[in-house]
Motif scaffolding. Structure first.
Motif, short mmCIF file in Angstrom:
data_model
loop_
_atom_site.label_atom_id
_atom_site.label_comp_id
_atom_site.label_asym_id
_atom_site.label_seq_id
_atom_site.Cartn_x
_atom_site.Cartn_y
_atom_site.Cartn_z
N ALA A 1 59.29 71.57 12.58
CA ALA A 1 59.33 70.46 11.62
C ALA A 1 60.58 70.43 10.76
N VAL A 2 61.31 71.56 10.69
CA VAL A 2 62.53 71.56 9.87
C VAL A 2 63.74 71.01 10.63
N ILE A 3 63.60 70.78 11.92
CA ILE A 3 64.71 70.25 12.72
C ILE A 3 64.94 68.79 12.32
N PRO A 4 66.08 68.46 11.75
CA PRO A 4 66.32 67.10 11.22
C PRO A 4 66.06 65.99 12.23
N GLY B 1 50.67 65.30 10.77
CA GLY B 1 50.77 66.71 11.14
C GLY B 1 50.50 66.93 12.62
N ALA B 2 49.57 66.15 13.17
CA ALA B 2 49.25 66.26 14.59
C ALA B 2 50.46 65.88 15.44
N MET B 3 51.28 64.97 14.93
CA MET B 3 52.48 64.56 15.67
C MET B 3 53.46 65.74 15.77
N TYR B 4 53.66 66.45 14.66
CA TYR B 4 54.54 67.62 14.69
C TYR B 4 53.96 68.73 15.55
N ARG B 5 52.64 68.86 15.51
CA ARG B 5 51.99 69.88 16.33
C ARG B 5 52.13 69.54 17.82
N ALA B 6 52.05 68.26 18.15
CA ALA B 6 52.18 67.85 19.55
C ALA B 6 53.60 68.14 20.06
N VAL B 7 54.60 67.88 19.22
CA VAL B 7 55.98 68.20 19.60
C VAL B 7 56.12 69.71 19.77
N THR B 8 55.49 70.48 18.89
CA THR B 8 55.54 71.94 18.99
C THR B 8 54.89 72.42 20.28
N LEU B 9 53.74 71.85 20.62
CA LEU B 9 53.07 72.24 21.86
C LEU B 9 53.95 71.93 23.07
N ALA C 1 48.60 85.07 5.94
CA ALA C 1 50.03 85.27 6.10
C ALA C 1 50.68 84.03 6.72
N ASN C 2 50.01 83.42 7.69
CA ASN C 2 50.53 82.22 8.33
C ASN C 2 50.63 81.07 7.33
N ILE C 3 49.62 80.91 6.50
CA ILE C 3 49.61 79.84 5.51
C ILE C 3 50.72 80.04 4.48
N LYS C 4 50.90 81.26 4.00
CA LYS C 4 51.96 81.53 3.02
C LYS C 4 53.34 81.30 3.62
N GLU C 5 53.51 81.69 4.88
CA GLU C 5 54.80 81.49 5.54
C GLU C 5 55.07 80.00 5.70
N ARG C 6 54.06 79.24 6.11
CA ARG C 6 54.23 77.80 6.27
C ARG C 6 54.53 77.13 4.93
N ASP C 7 53.86 77.57 3.87
CA ASP C 7 54.13 77.02 2.53
C ASP C 7 55.60 77.21 2.17
N HIS C 8 56.10 78.41 2.44
CA HIS C 8 57.50 78.72 2.10
C HIS C 8 58.46 77.85 2.90
N ILE C 9 58.24 77.78 4.20
CA ILE C 9 59.13 76.98 5.06
C ILE C 9 59.07 75.51 4.67
N ASP C 10 57.85 74.99 4.49
CA ASP C 10 57.68 73.57 4.17
C ASP C 10 58.30 73.21 2.82
N SER C 11 58.23 74.12 1.87
CA SER C 11 58.71 73.82 0.52
C SER C 11 60.21 74.04 0.34
N THR C 12 60.82 74.80 1.24
CA THR C 12 62.24 75.13 1.06
C THR C 12 63.15 74.52 2.12
N ARG C 13 62.60 73.79 3.07
CA ARG C 13 63.45 73.19 4.11
C ARG C 13 64.39 72.17 3.47
N GLU C 14 65.53 71.96 4.10
CA GLU C 14 66.55 71.06 3.56
C GLU C 14 66.15 69.59 3.70
N VAL C 15 65.50 69.26 4.80
CA VAL C 15 65.15 67.85 5.06
C VAL C 15 63.69 67.60 4.68
N SER C 16 63.48 66.65 3.77
CA SER C 16 62.14 66.24 3.35
C SER C 16 61.22 67.42 3.03
#
Length: 229
Positions: free
Chosen positions: A107-110, A35-43, A179-194
C-alpha cells in the motif's frame, strides 16, 4: 433526499469495514471496501512471486497493475460482499495472515495507491456510497459530507482480529496478531503517500468499550444529523 459520500477511516481491525458495510445496507447505499482492493493487489503479488519475506518487487507489481482487475460481488446469503480478483472470488484468501503481513508494504507504493484511488473516486462519482479505508476522508474523498475516524487500542483490535482468524480455522496466536497490527499501524501512519491520519473535519468514534449495536446507533445518529442539515 440527496445522497452523500460517507468516508470511514481508521486503524486495521478497528471494525470499520463491518460498520461501513452494515451502514450502507441500512441506508441503501453502495459499500466499497478499499482495504480489500489493496489486499487483492497484495494477493496477486504473492501469487506471482512479487511479494515474499516481507519484501515487495515494486517495479514488477507496478508493471502488472493494468492486468489486475478488482470487482465486488453483491452480498449473498452469507451477508458478505465478496472481492473478485480477475473474476475469481478471493474473499477468504485476502484475509489471511500472509496477506495481512504484506498489505502495508504494498500500500505504500505510490503507483499502487494512485491506481486504486482513481478506481475508488470513480466508484463514488454519483455519491450514495460508503467507503472505508485509511485515506478515504483525506485523499480519496476530501469533500465527503460525512467523515468518521474509528479508533481503538492495539490490544483490543488484536483480540478482535484473533477471534476472526480462529473462526476461520487459522492457526495464529495473540502475540503474532498484536505484532502485525502494531507494525501495520506504524507503516500506515508514517508512509510518505497518503498516510493514515484523521481528517480535520472527521468525527472520532472510539469503540474500545462499545458493542456493535452501540456503534451502529452512533453512526446512524450522525448520518441523520448530517443528512437533515
Amino acid at each position: 433526499m440527496n445522497k452523500i459520500v460517507i468516508a470511514i477511516d481508521g486503524y486495521s481491525s478497528s471494525g470499520k469495514s463491518t460498520m461501513a458495510r452494515e451502514l450502507a445496507r441500512r441506508i441503501g447505499y453502495v459499500y466499497v471496501d478499499s482495504g480489500a482492493m489493496y489486499r487483492a493487489v497484495t494477493l496477486y503479488a504473492i501469487e506471482h512471486g512479487m511479494a515474499k519475506d516481507g519484501k515487495v518487487d515494486s517495479n514488477a507489481l507496478v508493471a502488472a497493475l493494468p492486468e489486475i482487475k478488482i470487482s465486488f460481488e453483491p452480498a449473498g446469503a452469507d451477508g458478505v460482499q465478496h472481492t473478485l480478483l480477475n473474476g475469481r472470488d478471493v474473499e477468504r484468501e485476502i484475509r489471511d495472515m500472509q496477506v495481512s503481513s504484506l498489505v502495508s508494504p504494498v500500500a505504500v507504493i505510490p503507483e499502487v495507491r494512485e491506481h486504486l484511488v482513481k478506481l475508488q473516486q470513480e466508484a463514488g462519482k454519483h455519491k450514495g456510497i460508503v467507503m472505508d479505508g485509511r485515506d478515504i476522508g483525506t485523499t480519496v474523498f476530501p469533500d465527503a459530507e460525512m467523515k468518521v475516524f474509528v479508533d481503538a487500542s492495539p490490544e483490543v483490535r488484536a483480540e478482535r482480529r484473533l477471534k476472526e482468524l480462529e473462526a476461520k480455522g487459522e492457526n495464529v496466536n495473540y502475540e503474532e496478531v498484536l505484532a502485525n497490527i502494531k507494525e501495520r499501524d506504524h507503516i500506515d501512519s508514517t508512509r510518505e503517500v497518503s498516510p493514515l491520519r484523521k481528517a480535520s473535519d472527521a468525527h472520532v468514534l472510539d469503540n474500545d468499550h462499545m458493542n456493535h449495536k452501540q456503534q451502529m446507533q452512533w453512526l446512524l445518529d450522525l448520518y441523520n444529523v448530517i443528512i437533515n442539515e
